[in-house]
Write a protein that holds these residues in place. Structure first.
Motif, PDB file in Angstrom:
ATOM      1  N   SER A  25       0.821  -1.215   0.000  1.00 14.82           N
ATOM      2  CA  SER A  25       0.000   0.000   0.000  1.00 14.82           C
ATOM      3  C   SER A  25       0.857   1.267   0.000  1.00 14.82           C
ATOM      4  N   GLN A  26       2.130   1.146   0.357  1.00 15.14           N
ATOM      5  CA  GLN A  26       3.019   2.300   0.421  1.00 15.14           C
ATOM      6  C   GLN A  26       3.830   2.510  -0.862  1.00 15.14           C
ATOM      7  N   LEU A  27       3.697   1.644  -1.836  1.00 15.79           N
ATOM      8  CA  LEU A  27       4.453   1.798  -3.085  1.00 15.79           C
ATOM      9  C   LEU A  27       4.164   3.131  -3.756  1.00 15.79           C
ATOM     10  N   VAL A  28       2.951   3.633  -3.589  1.00 18.10           N
ATOM     11  CA  VAL A  28       2.593   4.916  -4.202  1.00 18.10           C
ATOM     12  C   VAL A  28       3.463   6.060  -3.693  1.00 18.10           C
ATOM     13  N   TYR A  29       4.060   5.908  -2.515  1.00 16.75           N
ATOM     14  CA  TYR A  29       4.945   6.943  -1.991  1.00 16.75           C
ATOM     15  C   TYR A  29       6.184   7.127  -2.860  1.00 16.75           C
ATOM     16  N   PHE A  30       6.583   6.073  -3.551  1.00 15.57           N
ATOM     17  CA  PHE A  30       7.845   6.070  -4.288  1.00 15.57           C
ATOM     18  C   PHE A  30       7.683   6.082  -5.801  1.00 15.57           C
ATOM     19  N   MET A  31       6.526   5.648  -6.295  1.00 10.80           N
ATOM     20  CA  MET A  31       6.372   5.466  -7.740  1.00 10.80           C
ATOM     21  C   MET A  31       6.438   6.785  -8.498  1.00 10.80           C
ATOM     22  N   SER A  32       6.943   6.688  -9.709  1.00 11.21           N
ATOM     23  CA  SER A  32       7.032   7.848 -10.583  1.00 11.21           C
ATOM     24  C   SER A  32       5.671   8.097 -11.229  1.00 11.21           C
ATOM     25  N   ALA A  33       5.407   9.346 -11.531  1.00  8.96           N
ATOM     26  CA  ALA A  33       4.159   9.685 -12.223  1.00  8.96           C
ATOM     27  C   ALA A  33       4.153   9.017 -13.594  1.00  8.96           C
ATOM     28  N   PRO A  34       3.006   8.496 -14.022  1.00  6.34           N
ATOM     29  CA  PRO A  34       2.946   7.808 -15.316  1.00  6.34           C
ATOM     30  C   PRO A  34       3.388   8.668 -16.500  1.00  6.34           C
ATOM     31  N   ASP A  35       3.268   9.998 -16.382  1.00 10.23           N
ATOM     32  CA  ASP A  35       3.651  10.879 -17.486  1.00 10.23           C
ATOM     33  C   ASP A  35       5.050  11.471 -17.308  1.00 10.23           C
ATOM     34  N   ALA A  36       5.809  10.985 -16.323  1.00 18.24           N
ATOM     35  CA  ALA A  36       7.170  11.476 -16.106  1.00 18.24           C
ATOM     36  C   ALA A  36       8.082  11.000 -17.237  1.00 18.24           C
ATOM     37  N   PRO A  37       9.109  11.774 -17.571  1.00 13.45           N
ATOM     38  CA  PRO A  37      10.035  11.372 -18.631  1.00 13.45           C
ATOM     39  C   PRO A  37      10.660  10.004 -18.343  1.00 13.45           C
ATOM     40  N   GLY A  38      10.694   9.159 -19.366  1.00 14.15           N
ATOM     41  CA  GLY A  38      11.333   7.854 -19.255  1.00 14.15           C
ATOM     42  C   GLY A  38      10.441   6.741 -18.754  1.00 14.15           C
TER      43      GLY A  38
END
Length: 102
Positions: A25-38
């Motif tokens: 449930s805490q993975l969202v704290y670290f994940m990159s935005a889907p529209d971020a470069p790369g």
């Protein structure tokens, strides 16, 4: 309760990492935005955590939490042992793209 596993998609030779429901449930704290470069297009239950974010979190020892109601401000929260172990695993195996299997 069954535990979830992180299955590396960018390094399929790496054994999956078993994580707790809480850490999942805490993975969202670290994940990159889907529209971020790369960041590639992500499928269901797929995540991308940019190498730079892993390094920043480990170096600073904190995660930055942003409220959806106030994106101008954020709170720094110290990472816990489970989060640190996840970040170390990502760094050690150079994993950025993974899928959650339950």
């Amino acid at each position: 309760m069954s535990q979830s596993r992180l299955v590396p998609l960018d390094h399929p030779e790496v054994a999956p990492l078993t994580i707790s429901a809480r850490l999942r449930s805490q993975l969202v704290y670290f994940m990159s935005a889907p529209d971020a470069p790369g960041v590639p297009p992500l499928g269901p239950h797929e995540y991308w955590i940019a190498r730079e974010e892993v390094e920043r979190a480990l170096d600073e020892g904190v995660v930055l939490l942003v409220s959806p109601l106030d994106t101008e401000n954020f709170t720094e929260v110290e990472i816990n042992e489970d989060q640190e172990a996840l970040l170390e695993w990502l760094r050690e195996h150079d994993v950025q793209h993974f899928r959650i299997d339950s």
